[in-house]
Design a protein around this motif. Structure first.
Motif, PDB file in Angstrom:
ATOM      1  N   GLY A 270      -6.954  23.278  -9.628  1.00 57.48           N
ATOM      2  CA  GLY A 270      -8.255  23.852  -9.956  1.00 57.48           C
ATOM      3  C   GLY A 270      -9.431  22.953  -9.620  1.00 57.48           C
ATOM      4  O   GLY A 270     -10.569  23.418  -9.585  1.00 57.48           O
ATOM      5  N   GLY A 271      -9.174  21.642  -9.394  1.00 55.61           N
ATOM      6  CA  GLY A 271     -10.257  20.724  -9.062  1.00 55.61           C
ATOM      7  C   GLY A 271     -11.106  20.374 -10.271  1.00 55.61           C
ATOM      8  O   GLY A 271     -10.808  20.789 -11.383  1.00 55.61           O
ATOM      9  N   PRO A 272     -12.200  19.636 -10.134  1.00 53.38           N
ATOM     10  CA  PRO A 272     -12.728  19.195  -8.837  1.00 53.38           C
ATOM     11  C   PRO A 272     -11.936  18.041  -8.193  1.00 53.38           C
ATOM     12  O   PRO A 272     -12.083  17.802  -7.004  1.00 53.38           O
ATOM     13  CB  PRO A 272     -14.152  18.736  -9.170  1.00 53.38           C
ATOM     14  N   GLU A 273     -11.104  17.366  -8.994  1.00 56.22           N
ATOM     15  CA  GLU A 273     -10.336  16.267  -8.417  1.00 56.22           C
ATOM     16  C   GLU A 273      -9.057  16.801  -7.782  1.00 56.22           C
ATOM     17  O   GLU A 273      -8.484  17.764  -8.275  1.00 56.22           O
ATOM     18  CB  GLU A 273      -9.958  15.253  -9.513  1.00 56.22           C
ATOM     19  N   PRO A 274      -8.586  16.143  -6.713  1.00 56.38           N
ATOM     20  CA  PRO A 274      -7.257  16.500  -6.214  1.00 56.38           C
ATOM     21  C   PRO A 274      -6.198  16.039  -7.210  1.00 56.38           C
ATOM     22  O   PRO A 274      -6.491  15.244  -8.109  1.00 56.38           O
ATOM     23  CB  PRO A 274      -7.144  15.717  -4.900  1.00 56.38           C
ATOM     24  N   LEU A 275      -4.994  16.562  -7.089  1.00 57.73           N
ATOM     25  CA  LEU A 275      -3.878  16.110  -7.918  1.00 57.73           C
ATOM     26  C   LEU A 275      -3.095  15.087  -7.104  1.00 57.73           C
ATOM     27  O   LEU A 275      -2.622  15.396  -6.006  1.00 57.73           O
ATOM     28  CB  LEU A 275      -2.988  17.288  -8.298  1.00 57.73           C
ATOM     29  N   SER A 276      -2.972  13.872  -7.647  1.00 56.70           N
ATOM     30  CA  SER A 276      -2.343  12.797  -6.885  1.00 56.70           C
ATOM     31  C   SER A 276      -0.927  12.542  -7.369  1.00 56.70           C
ATOM     32  O   SER A 276      -0.727  12.089  -8.505  1.00 56.70           O
ATOM     33  CB  SER A 276      -3.166  11.516  -7.010  1.00 56.70           C
ATOM     34  N   PRO A 277       0.079  12.799  -6.536  1.00 59.03           N
ATOM     35  CA  PRO A 277       1.446  12.415  -6.877  1.00 59.03           C
ATOM     36  C   PRO A 277       1.541  10.900  -7.023  1.00 59.03           C
ATOM     37  O   PRO A 277       0.731  10.163  -6.433  1.00 59.03           O
ATOM     38  CB  PRO A 277       2.267  12.903  -5.674  1.00 59.03           C
ATOM     39  N   ALA A 278       2.512  10.417  -7.792  1.00 59.85           N
ATOM     40  CA  ALA A 278       2.689   8.970  -7.987  1.00 59.85           C
ATOM     41  C   ALA A 278       2.857   8.300  -6.620  1.00 59.85           C
ATOM     42  O   ALA A 278       3.456   8.879  -5.704  1.00 59.85           O
ATOM     43  CB  ALA A 278       3.900   8.709  -8.865  1.00 59.85           C
ATOM     44  N   PRO A 279       2.332   7.071  -6.473  1.00 58.55           N
ATOM     45  CA  PRO A 279       2.361   6.420  -5.159  1.00 58.55           C
ATOM     46  C   PRO A 279       3.760   6.342  -4.545  1.00 58.55           C
ATOM     47  O   PRO A 279       3.919   6.553  -3.342  1.00 58.55           O
ATOM     48  CB  PRO A 279       1.806   5.023  -5.455  1.00 58.55           C
ATOM     49  N   GLY A 280       4.769   6.091  -5.367  1.00 51.66           N
ATOM     50  CA  GLY A 280       6.115   5.927  -4.842  1.00 51.66           C
ATOM     51  C   GLY A 280       6.705   7.180  -4.209  1.00 51.66           C
ATOM     52  O   GLY A 280       7.707   7.117  -3.491  1.00 51.66           O
ATOM     53  N   THR A 281       6.095   8.341  -4.470  1.00 55.07           N
ATOM     54  CA  THR A 281       6.655   9.580  -3.917  1.00 55.07           C
ATOM     55  C   THR A 281       6.358   9.742  -2.438  1.00 55.07           C
ATOM     56  O   THR A 281       7.015  10.526  -1.748  1.00 55.07           O
ATOM     57  CB  THR A 281       6.083  10.817  -4.637  1.00 55.07           C
TER      58      THR A 281
END
Ligand SMILES: [Fe+2]
Ligand SMILES: [Fe+2]
Length: 533
Positions: A270-281
């Motif tokens: 839905g935003g406004p921020e993107p959804l960030s997967p954990a870095p290790g993924t």
């Protein structure tokens, strides 16, 4: 956990010592599903915190020698937070029909291996026998920390135990892990621990809902669901997403309606921020406005399988009843929920008509609604929700609109649709549409995709509701008291030359909209009957 440990004395599984095994392979989240033939086969499944060493099931009936069955691992790594989930499935065949079995599940690195988790179950009867099943969807977890979870889901599981069915149908939207995208495995774990109180004692047969669809978890997002459930094979490239099983004179068909619906109701950013997967993924941030839309994912394979299944059933005179389970609704007049989906009406209702499906059990809208028996449809009687222009919603046609004189609905004349979406979420939807002028039931109908669109606020996105409405001439009963309840179905096979019946008793949890309650009271009793084949 009453019943789980009390079912039998602990069975000793590993006579030897397994101290060498490391890690925590202790079984939890134990749940049963039927195998290919419920009279002779069951799958016992569980999850362990770390990889299990020699995971196994030990099984015993009163009159037989114990057997040990090795469990197979299905692991997946959650694409959002990188956690690996280890699930195990022990498939048991060659059981005796209508027989009680005691079992234990363990592993060489089970921290409780000297007193492993034990329970018992009963296989289905063989032939035209009486039996009971129960149903609801949209369960969630008792951990109110998670979005859409509610303590009512605990009461719902215990309600299944109160009615002690042979098995339970869980009509999709199991735990809403995809609404908690950075903690999906933890939500699933809370779900699994909650349902164990019943699902370790009798099969719970699920179908996938829109909330089983998860970002970066498999081609359609069902990896978590498919890892946890080992379901009867459908012989297609999509194992586990749809299946059938047979008990007595009833054929049960479980479908994945995401494949045919128009509604865009999978996960959305839905935003406004993107959804960030954990870095290790290794996965990039998912931009606002992204959704997963699974319509057409099987390219017709599911509908072809459904038609073949129904064709075979038509030729089999030992089948009196065809009961379909799916998550989304072809006939729903919920005011605040999703409404009816034209995609199901187009793809599957003509097949239900042609082959005489008796009952369709759904969820998705968190309420209880029962249709009159319906056959065929009226064309061109819907209206566009915005402009009022005529829209073809394929309005289902009721074959009766009052209770027949004998008090029983003949489902050989029409299919009855039941919405049983009141498992236990924190979002009851027991308000229903009404025409402002006539007061008659009015249904929202989704006739085209509603993709995410920028909603005006800075950088946020949303999806529109249903685009059309129609008079819900097919709606027979709606529960306005509460959005929670359970359907209890008793099948009577009848006698040769006579009638066979299914009695539905719908119990609802009045007051659960405000305060969780264990009090499920009878709302209505409905009898469906037809001449036995
Ligand atoms: Fe739901
Ligand atoms: Fe849903």
């Amino acid at each position: 956990m009453t019943g789980v440990t009390a079912a039998t004395a602990p069975l000793s599984i590993f006579a030897g010592d397994a101290d060498a095994a490391s890690g925590d392979g202790t079984p939890e989240q134990v749940h049963l599903t039927w195998g290919e033939d419920p009279a002779t086969s069951v799958v016992v499944s569980w999850v362990s915190p770390e990889p299990a060493v020699q995971p196994s099931l030990r099984l015993k009936a009163a009159a037989s020698a114990p057997r040990t069955v090795a469990a197979l691992q299905r692991a997946y790594t959650d694409g959002m937070n990188g956690q690996t989930v280890y699930s195990y499935h022990a498939r048991v065949d060659g059981l005796e029909p209508g027989t009680e079995y005691h079992y234990a599940v363990t592993a060489a690195n089970d921290h409780h291996r000297h007193e492993p988790l034990t329970a018992s179950f009963r296989t289905a009867p063989r032939g035209r026998a009486a039996f009971r099943f129960t149903s609801f969807g949209d369960l969630s977890t008792p951990n109110a920390h998670w979005i859409l979870s509610s303590p009512q889901s605990r009461h719902a599981v215990l309600a299944v135990e109160r009615f002690a069915p042979l098995f339970h149908l869980l009509n999709g939207d199991l735990c809403y892990a995809n609404l908690n995208p950075t903690a999906q495995p933890a939500v699933w774990a809370d779900f699994g621990r909650n349902v164990q109180a019943s699902a370790s004692l009798r099969p719970w047969m699920p179908c996938p809902g829109n909330h089983e669809v998860e970002f970066h978890n498999g081609p359609q997002g069902y990896a978590a669901y498919l890892a946890r459930y080992c379901l009867p094979d459908n012989g297609t490239a999509y194992p586990g997403l749809w299946y059938r099983f047979r008990i007595g004179s009833a054929l049960f068909i479980s479908l994945s309606a995401d494949d045919v619906i128009y509604q865009d109701c999978g996960p959305m950013i839905g935003g406004p921020e993107p959804l960030s997967p954990a870095p290790g993924t290794g996965h990039a941030p998912i931009p606002p406005g992204t959704s997963i839309y699974n319509r057409g994912y099987s390219d017709g394979a599911q509908t072809r399988w459904l038609e073949q299944t129904l064709e075979q059933a038509a030729k089999d005179e030992t089948i009196d009843w065809i009961i379909v389970q799916m998550h989304q609704d072809a006939l729903s007049s919920a005011r605040d929920g999703n409404g009816s989906d034209k995609g199901i009406r187009e793809a599957w209702l003509p097949l239900f008509d042609r082959y005489g499906v008796d009952l369709v059990l759904c969820g998705h809208d968190h309420d209880y609604e029962r249709s009159w028996p319906v056959r065929g449809c009226h064309h061109g009687v819907g209206r566009d929700a915005a402009t009022g222009a005529a829209v073809d919603t394929l309005q289902p046609t009721p074959v009766v609109t009052s209770l027949p004189a004998d008090g029983r609905f003949d489902t050989s004349r029409g299919t009855v649709h039941l919405i049983l979406g009141g498992g236990g979420t924190s979002s009851p939807l027991d308000r229903y549409g009404a025409d402002p002028e006539t007061g008659r039931p009015l249904a929202k109908v989704i006739t085209r995709r509603n993709p995410p669109v920028p909603d005006g606020a800075a950088g946020t996105w949303s999806r529109a509701g249903a685009d059309a409405v129609e008079d819900a001439i097919w709606s027979a009963r709606r529960d306005t008291d509460t959005g929670y309840g359970i359907g209890v179905f008793d099948l009577d096979p009848g006698v040769p030359g006579g009638f066979t019946s299914i009695t539905l008793r719908y119990y609802h949890a009045v007051g659960a909209d405000r305060e969780p309650t264990s009090n499920y009271e009878l709302f209505e009793t409905v009898e469906f009957a037809k001449r036995r084949r």
